[in-house]
Design an enzyme around this catalytic site. Structure first.
Site, PDB file in Angstrom:
ATOM      1  N   GLY A 216      61.574  41.694  42.386  1.00 13.31           N
ATOM      2  CA  GLY A 216      62.989  41.936  42.068  1.00 13.31           C
ATOM      3  C   GLY A 216      63.244  42.002  40.577  1.00 13.31           C
ATOM      4  O   GLY A 216      64.349  42.339  40.145  1.00 13.31           O
TER       5      GLY A 216
ATOM      6  N   ASP B  98      64.398  45.449  39.458  1.00 15.50           N
ATOM      7  CA  ASP B  98      65.769  45.801  39.845  1.00 15.50           C
ATOM      8  C   ASP B  98      66.778  45.105  38.924  1.00 15.50           C
ATOM      9  O   ASP B  98      67.775  45.707  38.515  1.00 15.50           O
ATOM     10  CB  ASP B  98      66.024  45.410  41.309  1.00 15.50           C
ATOM     11  CG  ASP B  98      65.012  46.066  42.240  1.00 15.50           C
ATOM     12  OD1 ASP B  98      64.573  47.194  41.933  1.00 15.50           O
ATOM     13  OD2 ASP B  98      64.637  45.438  43.247  1.00 15.50           O
TER      14      ASP B  98
HETATM   15  O1  KDG Z   1      62.127  45.740  44.060  1.00 12.40           O
HETATM   16  C1  KDG Z   1      62.171  44.780  45.096  1.00 12.40           C
HETATM   17  C2  KDG Z   1      62.032  45.516  46.370  1.00 12.40           C
HETATM   18  O2  KDG Z   1      60.733  46.024  46.440  1.00 12.40           O
HETATM   19  C3  KDG Z   1      62.246  44.678  47.575  1.00 12.40           C
HETATM   20  O3  KDG Z   1      63.555  44.191  47.618  1.00 12.40           O
HETATM   21  C4  KDG Z   1      61.981  45.397  48.850  1.00 12.40           C
HETATM   22  O4  KDG Z   1      63.132  47.442  48.530  1.00 12.40           O
HETATM   23  C5  KDG Z   1      62.129  46.873  48.835  1.00 12.40           C
HETATM   24  C6  KDG Z   1      60.980  47.637  49.239  1.00 12.40           C
HETATM   25  O5  KDG Z   1      61.201  48.657  49.858  1.00 12.40           O
HETATM   26  O6  KDG Z   1      59.857  47.252  48.958  1.00 12.40           O
END
Ligand code: KDG
Length: 325
Positions: free
Chosen positions: A263, A266
């Site tokens: 995360g 993000d």
């Molecule tokens: O960036 C974090 C995401 O990888 C996680 O929340 C899950 O969206 C996701 C994924 O598809 O891996």
């Protein structure tokens, strides 16, 4: 509809092992809400920006949990549909302090993967692309299904017509597709975006580069068409470059302990987008991005650590320098 930022993707329920260690030993899991674009949406909302999220969840308790969480965070979920024919996607992962965490997905055929261009068209009819200033995309959603990929392309078309700024976080997920399958799908999205963000290994796949040097990679990204390239360097911070400008390096925030690295990217995007929406220059946007990324990894789960405006100001310190101890 008055959201400044529009984003779309798959919201997942993430079941995270309570004890650090291998997935093989994990017996107790905690439920969190996750999904890259949703994480960015929550990050922006906490920083005081209005965000609308387009997607689908299942008609199950997990879908309700996602709904409640995003609504509670102030994200506009008028276009987060409840799909009666599929379940909410799941992600199970270990907590690992050393090295990459093992992740298991249970999302094939999930509600989120059934996103369609019609979902985006409906949002456009309801005015989302008339009012929005910014569209944020990631490379995860195009990997989910043909229809989800087409939905991303349509959102990009609409944003270009509406003169919105488009950011694209490569977010290569090798559990969803191979580099060979991903590159030809992700490249056209990057070519038509204003800002492309990614780690060196993602940008190598995107550009087909044989270089690992972030300065070279940023230049190669700019050669694809965007006006800003951002190379996310984890513990080494980030390097950004604007078309016609010099590379700008920004050191990472020092954090005493990484609770959960997933995360971080993000949080970084949320901090970057927020700063740009506020008119900050590239250097200031990278500082804000690094601070938000650091805050995200200082708590377990993708959302828990994302800072509020007050927390971000405190992290950056009055003089804008690192003050985390
Ligand atoms: O960036 C974090 C995401 O990888 C996680 O929340 C899950 O969206 C996701 C994924 O598809 O891996």
């Amino acid at each position: 509809m008055t959201a400044e930022v529009v984003t779309l993707g798959e919201c997942l329920i993430s079941l995270i092992a309570v004890q650090p260690g291998s997935l093989a030993e994990a017996a107790v899991f905690e439920r969190h809400v996750a999904g890259a674009e949703a994480n960015v949406a929550v990050g922006l909302a906490r920083l005081g920006h209005s965000v609308a999220y387009i997607g689908r969840v299942g008609r199950d308790g997990f879908g309700t949990a996602v709904n409640r969480r995003l609504r509670g965070e102030g994200v506009d979920i008028s276009h987060l549909k409840v799909d009666h024919d599929a379940t909410t996607g799941l992600m199970l992962r270990e907590r690992r302090v050393l090295g990459a965490a093992e992740v298991v997905y249970a999302r094939t055929g999930s509600a989120g993967s059934r996103l369609t261009p019609d979902d985006v068209r409906q949002a456009a009819t309801d005015g989302l692309f008339d009012v929005g200033r910014w569209l944020h995309l990631t490379g995860i959603t195009p990997a989910l299904s043909e229809t989800a990929s087409a939905a991303v392309t349509l959102a990009l078309d609409l944003a270009r017509e509406a003169d919105m700024t488009v950011s694209f976080d490569v977010n290569l997920r090798r559990r969803l597709w191979s580099d060979e399958a991903a590159a030809p799908v992700l490249r056209p999205l990057a070519e038509r975006s204003d800002i492309v963000l990614g780690s060196p290994d993602e940008l190598i796949v995107l550009t087909g580069s044989s270089h690992t040097d972030p300065v070279v990679l940023a230049k190669q990204v700019l050669d694809l068409g965007p006006t800003i390239a951002v190379v996310k360097l984890g513990v080494d911070g980030a390097l950004g470059q604007e078309r016609g400008g010099e590379p700008v390096r920004s050191p990472a925030h020092t954090i005493p302990i990484v609770m959960d690295p997933v995360g971080a990217g993000d949080g970084f995007c949320a901090g970057f987008i927020a700063a740009r929406l506020e008119g900050e220059d590239l250097a200031a946007a990278l500082r804000s991005a690094n601070a938000c990324g650091a805050a995200a990894v200082a708590a377990v789960g993708d959302l828990a650590g994302l800072p509020t405006r007050v927390e971000l100001v405190r992290l950056l310190g009055d003089d804008g320098q690192d003050t985390i101890r």
